[in-house]
Scaffold this motif. Structure first.
Motif, PDB file in Angstrom:
ATOM      1  N   GLN A  12       0.829  -1.197   0.000  1.00  0.00           N
ATOM      2  CA  GLN A  12       0.000   0.000   0.000  1.00  0.00           C
ATOM      3  C   GLN A  12       0.869   1.254   0.000  1.00  0.00           C
ATOM      4  O   GLN A  12       0.628   2.193  -0.758  1.00  0.00           O
ATOM      5  N   ILE A  13       1.890   1.286   0.839  1.00  0.00           N
ATOM      6  CA  ILE A  13       2.796   2.438   0.894  1.00  0.00           C
ATOM      7  C   ILE A  13       3.549   2.580  -0.424  1.00  0.00           C
ATOM      8  O   ILE A  13       3.708   3.678  -0.942  1.00  0.00           O
ATOM      9  N   ASN A  14       4.017   1.472  -0.973  1.00  0.00           N
ATOM     10  CA  ASN A  14       4.745   1.538  -2.239  1.00  0.00           C
ATOM     11  C   ASN A  14       3.850   2.004  -3.376  1.00  0.00           C
ATOM     12  O   ASN A  14       4.295   2.707  -4.285  1.00  0.00           O
ATOM     13  N   GLY A  15       2.579   1.650  -3.334  1.00  0.00           N
ATOM     14  CA  GLY A  15       1.626   2.156  -4.317  1.00  0.00           C
ATOM     15  C   GLY A  15       1.452   3.659  -4.193  1.00  0.00           C
ATOM     16  O   GLY A  15       1.356   4.375  -5.198  1.00  0.00           O
ATOM     17  N   LEU A  16       1.437   4.133  -2.966  1.00  0.00           N
ATOM     18  CA  LEU A  16       1.342   5.576  -2.729  1.00  0.00           C
ATOM     19  C   LEU A  16       2.597   6.278  -3.233  1.00  0.00           C
ATOM     20  O   LEU A  16       2.509   7.330  -3.878  1.00  0.00           O
ATOM     21  N   ILE A  17       3.763   5.681  -2.985  1.00  0.00           N
ATOM     22  CA  ILE A  17       5.015   6.252  -3.474  1.00  0.00           C
ATOM     23  C   ILE A  17       5.001   6.296  -5.006  1.00  0.00           C
ATOM     24  O   ILE A  17       5.404   7.296  -5.612  1.00  0.00           O
ATOM     25  N   ALA A  18       4.512   5.235  -5.639  1.00  0.00           N
ATOM     26  CA  ALA A  18       4.441   5.190  -7.103  1.00  0.00           C
ATOM     27  C   ALA A  18       3.517   6.281  -7.642  1.00  0.00           C
ATOM     28  O   ALA A  18       3.797   6.885  -8.687  1.00  0.00           O
ATOM     29  N   ALA A  19       2.432   6.544  -6.937  1.00  0.00           N
ATOM     30  CA  ALA A  19       1.462   7.533  -7.405  1.00  0.00           C
ATOM     31  C   ALA A  19       1.869   8.968  -7.081  1.00  0.00           C
ATOM     32  O   ALA A  19       1.720   9.868  -7.912  1.00  0.00           O
ATOM     33  N   ASP A 112       9.303   5.951   8.460  1.00  0.00           N
ATOM     34  CA  ASP A 112      10.311   6.964   8.142  1.00  0.00           C
ATOM     35  C   ASP A 112      11.534   6.318   7.503  1.00  0.00           C
ATOM     36  O   ASP A 112      12.086   6.827   6.526  1.00  0.00           O
ATOM     37  N   ASP A 113      11.949   5.164   8.013  1.00  0.00           N
ATOM     38  CA  ASP A 113      13.083   4.439   7.463  1.00  0.00           C
ATOM     39  C   ASP A 113      12.775   3.979   6.028  1.00  0.00           C
ATOM     40  O   ASP A 113      13.609   4.095   5.133  1.00  0.00           O
ATOM     41  N   HIS A 114      11.576   3.463   5.813  1.00  0.00           N
ATOM     42  CA  HIS A 114      11.186   3.008   4.472  1.00  0.00           C
ATOM     43  C   HIS A 114      11.200   4.153   3.471  1.00  0.00           C
ATOM     44  O   HIS A 114      11.684   4.007   2.342  1.00  0.00           O
ATOM     45  N   LEU A 115      10.674   5.305   3.869  1.00  0.00           N
ATOM     46  CA  LEU A 115      10.668   6.455   2.962  1.00  0.00           C
ATOM     47  C   LEU A 115      12.083   6.943   2.683  1.00  0.00           C
ATOM     48  O   LEU A 115      12.391   7.339   1.554  1.00  0.00           O
ATOM     49  N   ARG A 116      12.939   6.925   3.686  1.00  0.00           N
ATOM     50  CA  ARG A 116      14.330   7.325   3.504  1.00  0.00           C
ATOM     51  C   ARG A 116      15.016   6.404   2.491  1.00  0.00           C
ATOM     52  O   ARG A 116      15.731   6.854   1.607  1.00  0.00           O
ATOM     53  N   LYS A 117      14.768   5.107   2.619  1.00  0.00           N
ATOM     54  CA  LYS A 117      15.370   4.125   1.701  1.00  0.00           C
ATOM     55  C   LYS A 117      14.762   4.213   0.299  1.00  0.00           C
ATOM     56  O   LYS A 117      15.393   3.805  -0.669  1.00  0.00           O
ATOM     57  N   SER A 118      13.552   4.719   0.185  1.00  0.00           N
ATOM     58  CA  SER A 118      12.875   4.815  -1.113  1.00  0.00           C
ATOM     59  C   SER A 118      13.274   6.056  -1.896  1.00  0.00           C
ATOM     60  O   SER A 118      12.978   6.157  -3.083  1.00  0.00           O
ATOM     61  N   ALA A 119      13.922   6.979  -1.223  1.00  0.00           N
ATOM     62  CA  ALA A 119      14.285   8.268  -1.871  1.00  0.00           C
ATOM     63  C   ALA A 119      15.350   8.089  -2.936  1.00  0.00           C
ATOM     64  O   ALA A 119      16.098   7.177  -2.963  1.00  0.00           O
TER      65      ALA A 119
END
Length: 119
Positions: A12-19, A112-119
């Motif tokens: 779900q979070i990764n879908g939000l990041i994709a969008a 927060d860690d996931h978003l940092r790694k996704s940047a």
């Protein structure tokens, strides 16, 4: 963290990041943090004061917003508080509020860690 998947629905979070992109997702998540901190503080006060009807409504609001961003464990925790309040079980609700805060802290660090790694 060993139990990250218990706290976040990563699809779900990764879908939000994709969008919305990482920055857009951060804005959404930051709004979620602000709202949930305010609602969590209100929830704790309501339970402490014995205002269980109001606490049930607050827990319900948290449950929905947490589910919307994929915060599965936090949503479940809020749902359990809502049930305890509707059953007029102040002691159980108070214990669950402490657990809710622990879940919030783990969620925040994990997301927060996931978003940092996704940047």
């Amino acid at each position: 963290m060993a139990n990250d998947r218990e706290h976040i629905e990563f699809d779900q979070i990764n879908g939000l990041i994709a969008a919305a992109g990482v920055d857009g997702t951060r804005e959404i998540v930051d709004a979620f943090w602000r709202s949930t901190i305010q609602l969590g503080d209100a929830l704790a006060a309501q339970v402490n004061e014995g205002a269980l009807d109001a606490a049930a409504k607050t827990a319900h609001a948290i449950k929905g917003s947490a589910a919307n961003i994929g915060a599965a464990r936090l949503s479940d925790s809020a749902a359990m508080i809502e049930i305890a309040c509707r059953e007029n079980d102040a002691a159980k609700a108070a214990a669950l509020v402490a657990e809710f805060q622990e879940n919030f802290d783990v969620l925040k660090a994990t997301l927060d860690d996931h978003l940092r790694k996704s940047a």
